[in-house]
Write an enzyme that holds these catalytic residues in place. Sequence first.
Site, short mmCIF file in Angstrom:
data_model
loop_
_atom_site.label_atom_id
_atom_site.label_comp_id
_atom_site.label_asym_id
_atom_site.label_seq_id
_atom_site.Cartn_x
_atom_site.Cartn_y
_atom_site.Cartn_z
N ASP A 1 53.51 -34.59 18.61
CA ASP A 1 52.18 -34.99 19.44
C ASP A 1 51.34 -35.32 18.54
O ASP A 1 51.02 -34.63 17.57
CB ASP A 1 51.91 -34.11 20.54
CG ASP A 1 52.89 -33.86 21.59
OD1 ASP A 1 53.68 -34.87 21.96
OD2 ASP A 1 52.86 -32.83 22.06
N ASP B 1 55.28 -39.63 25.73
CA ASP B 1 54.58 -39.14 27.04
C ASP B 1 53.90 -40.12 27.91
O ASP B 1 53.78 -40.03 29.14
CB ASP B 1 53.56 -37.99 26.43
CG ASP B 1 54.30 -36.61 25.67
OD1 ASP B 1 55.65 -36.64 25.93
OD2 ASP B 1 53.56 -36.20 24.93
#
Length: 192
Positions: A143, A162
Amino acid sequence: MEHSLSLWPRRVLWFCLLAAAGCIADLWTKQVVFASSELFHGSEWWLIEGHVGIQKSLNEGALFGMGQGKVWLFAVFSILAAIAIPVWLFYYRAAEDFWLTTALGCIMGGVLGNFYDRAGFSGLTWDRFDPTRQGDTIYAVRDWILFQASDQWVWPNFNIADALLVCGAIGLVLRSFYLAPDEDDPKKDKVS
């Protein structure tokens, strides 16, 4: 029926383009960000000071870090989704609906991007992230997008995969409740 069959090549192409473009964008941005020796907590790069930036983090769980350490369970879910989505689209004919095809193309791109990380294909090791696991392969989602309204309200870091998953899910909800069927929908032509 002939009109419906003429849609298939375009819908297959559209689905594959969305999934591939989403996955490539996700993996490329992860590669660029994680190639940097900086951008850890405390060395973020702010695009909008104090609100939007880039910061590397790893997630061994799922949405919002739930299920930490169950990376293989989520990898199995990814494989199942990667099988179920094309079956739904092309065997059960959901691809006749443009909005479903679009939403599921986004979801597939997100599924593939995050599966790549969960399977350890990124080639990263834990070295700077967790020195106690130095040398071990990372089986976690990379991330890098940092968003916060203030120091007290910080959204969990996320990535393009995501965002694709969330946009695809929102698209499914909107299609289910608000959007009319496609003009190409053969069910629309049936007389009750």
